[in-house]
Design a protein around this motif. Structure first.
Motif, PDB file in Angstrom:
ATOM      1  N   MET A 114       3.614   0.702  12.762  1.00 47.37           N
ATOM      2  CA  MET A 114       4.746   1.467  13.275  1.00 47.37           C
ATOM      3  C   MET A 114       4.604   2.956  12.985  1.00 47.37           C
ATOM      4  O   MET A 114       5.066   3.798  13.758  1.00 47.37           O
ATOM      5  CB  MET A 114       6.045   0.940  12.664  1.00 47.37           C
ATOM      6  CG  MET A 114       6.278  -0.545  12.916  1.00 47.37           C
ATOM      7  SD  MET A 114       7.700  -1.190  12.008  1.00 47.37           S
ATOM      8  CE  MET A 114       9.027  -0.262  12.773  1.00 47.37           C
ATOM      9  N   ALA A 115       3.962   3.271  11.863  1.00 49.46           N
ATOM     10  CA  ALA A 115       3.797   4.676  11.486  1.00 49.46           C
ATOM     11  C   ALA A 115       2.701   4.783  10.437  1.00 49.46           C
ATOM     12  O   ALA A 115       2.321   3.792   9.799  1.00 49.46           O
ATOM     13  CB  ALA A 115       5.102   5.255  10.949  1.00 49.46           C
ATOM     14  N   ILE A 116       2.186   5.997  10.281  1.00 50.10           N
ATOM     15  CA  ILE A 116       1.171   6.283   9.264  1.00 50.10           C
ATOM     16  C   ILE A 116       1.614   7.511   8.480  1.00 50.10           C
ATOM     17  O   ILE A 116       1.941   8.550   9.067  1.00 50.10           O
ATOM     18  CB  ILE A 116      -0.213   6.549   9.893  1.00 50.10           C
ATOM     19  CG1 ILE A 116      -0.685   5.334  10.693  1.00 50.10           C
ATOM     20  CG2 ILE A 116      -1.232   6.909   8.811  1.00 50.10           C
ATOM     21  CD1 ILE A 116      -1.983   5.581  11.445  1.00 50.10           C
ATOM     22  N   LEU A 142       0.244   2.806   5.558  1.00 48.25           N
ATOM     23  CA  LEU A 142       0.614   2.224   6.842  1.00 48.25           C
ATOM     24  C   LEU A 142       1.987   1.567   6.739  1.00 48.25           C
ATOM     25  O   LEU A 142       2.259   0.818   5.791  1.00 48.25           O
ATOM     26  CB  LEU A 142      -0.418   1.179   7.277  1.00 48.25           C
ATOM     27  CG  LEU A 142      -1.897   1.599   7.244  1.00 48.25           C
ATOM     28  CD1 LEU A 142      -2.770   0.453   7.742  1.00 48.25           C
ATOM     29  CD2 LEU A 142      -2.119   2.853   8.073  1.00 48.25           C
ATOM     30  N   ILE A 143       2.843   1.853   7.706  1.00 44.77           N
ATOM     31  CA  ILE A 143       4.131   1.170   7.818  1.00 44.77           C
ATOM     32  C   ILE A 143       3.929   0.051   8.831  1.00 44.77           C
ATOM     33  O   ILE A 143       3.771   0.306  10.027  1.00 44.77           O
ATOM     34  CB  ILE A 143       5.248   2.120   8.288  1.00 44.77           C
ATOM     35  CG1 ILE A 143       5.213   3.425   7.489  1.00 44.77           C
ATOM     36  CG2 ILE A 143       6.602   1.434   8.182  1.00 44.77           C
ATOM     37  CD1 ILE A 143       5.423   3.251   6.013  1.00 44.77           C
ATOM     38  N   ILE A 149       0.110  -9.675   6.735  1.00 41.41           N
ATOM     39  CA  ILE A 149       0.110  -8.363   6.078  1.00 41.41           C
ATOM     40  C   ILE A 149      -0.480  -8.477   4.676  1.00 41.41           C
ATOM     41  O   ILE A 149      -1.251  -7.613   4.237  1.00 41.41           O
ATOM     42  CB  ILE A 149       1.539  -7.791   6.027  1.00 41.41           C
ATOM     43  CG1 ILE A 149       2.028  -7.478   7.446  1.00 41.41           C
ATOM     44  CG2 ILE A 149       1.586  -6.531   5.169  1.00 41.41           C
ATOM     45  CD1 ILE A 149       3.460  -7.001   7.518  1.00 41.41           C
ATOM     46  N   ARG A 150      -0.147  -9.550   3.960  1.00 39.68           N
ATOM     47  CA  ARG A 150      -0.683  -9.735   2.603  1.00 39.68           C
ATOM     48  C   ARG A 150      -2.203  -9.879   2.630  1.00 39.68           C
ATOM     49  O   ARG A 150      -2.885  -9.492   1.675  1.00 39.68           O
ATOM     50  CB  ARG A 150      -0.055 -10.970   1.958  1.00 39.68           C
ATOM     51  CG  ARG A 150       1.435 -10.834   1.657  1.00 39.68           C
ATOM     52  CD  ARG A 150       1.922 -11.988   0.801  1.00 39.68           C
ATOM     53  NE  ARG A 150       3.370 -11.998   0.702  1.00 39.68           N
ATOM     54  CZ  ARG A 150       4.166 -12.754   1.446  1.00 39.68           C
ATOM     55  NH1 ARG A 150       3.637 -13.582   2.346  1.00 39.68           N
ATOM     56  NH2 ARG A 150       5.473 -12.710   1.302  1.00 39.68           N
ATOM     57  N   SER A 151      -2.729 -10.432   3.708  1.00 37.56           N
ATOM     58  CA  SER A 151      -4.181 -10.629   3.792  1.00 37.56           C
ATOM     59  C   SER A 151      -4.928  -9.306   3.877  1.00 37.56           C
ATOM     60  O   SER A 151      -6.141  -9.260   3.651  1.00 37.56           O
ATOM     61  CB  SER A 151      -4.524 -11.496   5.008  1.00 37.56           C
ATOM     62  OG  SER A 151      -4.231 -10.811   6.217  1.00 37.56           O
ATOM     63  N   LEU A 152      -4.214  -8.225   4.205  1.00 40.55           N
ATOM     64  CA  LEU A 152      -4.860  -6.916   4.273  1.00 40.55           C
ATOM     65  C   LEU A 152      -5.075  -6.322   2.892  1.00 40.55           C
ATOM     66  O   LEU A 152      -5.886  -5.411   2.720  1.00 40.55           O
ATOM     67  CB  LEU A 152      -4.009  -5.948   5.104  1.00 40.55           C
ATOM     68  CG  LEU A 152      -3.796  -6.302   6.582  1.00 40.55           C
ATOM     69  CD1 LEU A 152      -2.858  -5.291   7.220  1.00 40.55           C
ATOM     70  CD2 LEU A 152      -5.123  -6.344   7.324  1.00 40.55           C
ATOM     71  N   VAL A 179       1.556  -0.461   3.250  1.00 42.26           N
ATOM     72  CA  VAL A 179       0.246  -0.785   2.681  1.00 42.26           C
ATOM     73  C   VAL A 179      -0.563   0.499   2.588  1.00 42.26           C
ATOM     74  O   VAL A 179      -0.747   1.194   3.592  1.00 42.26           O
ATOM     75  CB  VAL A 179      -0.510  -1.821   3.546  1.00 42.26           C
ATOM     76  CG1 VAL A 179      -1.927  -2.009   3.022  1.00 42.26           C
ATOM     77  CG2 VAL A 179       0.231  -3.143   3.568  1.00 42.26           C
ATOM     78  N   GLN A 180      -1.031   0.813   1.387  1.00 43.40           N
ATOM     79  CA  GLN A 180      -1.844   2.017   1.208  1.00 43.40           C
ATOM     80  C   GLN A 180      -3.320   1.641   1.208  1.00 43.40           C
ATOM     81  O   GLN A 180      -3.749   0.723   0.500  1.00 43.40           O
ATOM     82  CB  GLN A 180      -1.486   2.730  -0.096  1.00 43.40           C
ATOM     83  CG  GLN A 180      -2.205   4.069  -0.254  1.00 43.40           C
ATOM     84  CD  GLN A 180      -1.693   4.860  -1.439  1.00 43.40           C
ATOM     85  OE1 GLN A 180      -1.102   4.294  -2.357  1.00 43.40           O
ATOM     86  NE2 GLN A 180      -1.911   6.165  -1.426  1.00 43.40           N
TER      87      GLN A 180
END
Length: 216
Positions: A179-181, A203-204, A212-215, A153-154
């Motif tokens: 998990m990572a950026i 964001l990973i 996740i989709r709600s973000l 997600v960017q």
């Protein structure tokens, strides 16, 4: 003589399948699935189940299956040849019963717990030396399914997460783990809670796909 050879060869195949299954099990596969994959590869019928992806993506498992495939063709030819020779000379009922009893006894010993424990330890030592146990597909380690997954997600300037720390955003309370950026030329592994999220961060994420989709 042909019957003795055939029985001995079948027992060897049983041992090969069981040892291969244990090797696959040590890498994380379920034992019953491992036996199916080993037997499928050895008898050269292919392994087209969804579990085959877990084999192909794992280097140690690929090595085991490749060896079984190579052994499968000459093994099948040997069994067929032995059967043809046996059919030329009819067997007595006593000979057939003896062969069946030998196979059943050998299989019961092979599947016994003490022997399996010894095989597990020996094979695990060999795999550990090659560090094969440390390599497992992400899909298998995280048990990804239709509800959970890994996604990128960017963030842009409109994202609510921008300007907040990971801990302050309470994103973990929603069942989502960062998990990572990926930030320009920098890749941050396992970011801490005090890491502040900025515009343009990728964001990973791991967690429930709906959350996740709600973000977005």
């Amino acid at each position: 003589m042909n019957l003795i050879f055939l029985v001995s060869f079948i027992l060897i195949l049983f041992i090969i399948v069981e040892v291969s299954a244990i090797a696959l099990k040590i890498t994380g596969m379920d034992l019953y699935k491992a036996r199916f994959q080993s037997l499928s590869a050895l008898v050269t019928v292919g392994y087209t189940t969804s579990d085959s992806e877990l084999v192909v993506q794992h280097p140690a498992r690929r090595r085991v299956i490749m060896i079984l495939m190579v052994m499968g063709y000459p093994g099948t030819a040997t069994i067929v040849t032995a059967l043809i020779n046996i059919l030329r000379h009819p067997l007595t009922l006593l000979q057939v019963a003896t062969a069946v009893m030998i196979i059943l006894a050998a299989v019961s010993v092979l599947f016994s717990k003490p022997l399996r424990v010894k095989l597990n330890r020996g094979i695990e030592r060999q795999l550990s030396r090659s560090h094969a146990l440390q390599k497992r597909p992400v899909e298998e380690v995280l048990r990804l399914d239709g509800q959970h997954g890994v996604a990128e997600v960017q963030l842009d300037s409109r994202a609510k997460l921008v300007g907040q720390t990971i801990a302050g955003s309470k994103i973990r309370d929603r069942g989502i783990f960062i998990m990572a950026i990926e930030r320009q030329e920098v890749f941050i592994h396992a970011p801490r809670g005090n890491e502040r999220l900025t515009d343009g961060d990728t964001l990973i994420l791991y967690g429930e796909l709906a959350s996740i989709r709600s973000l977005l």
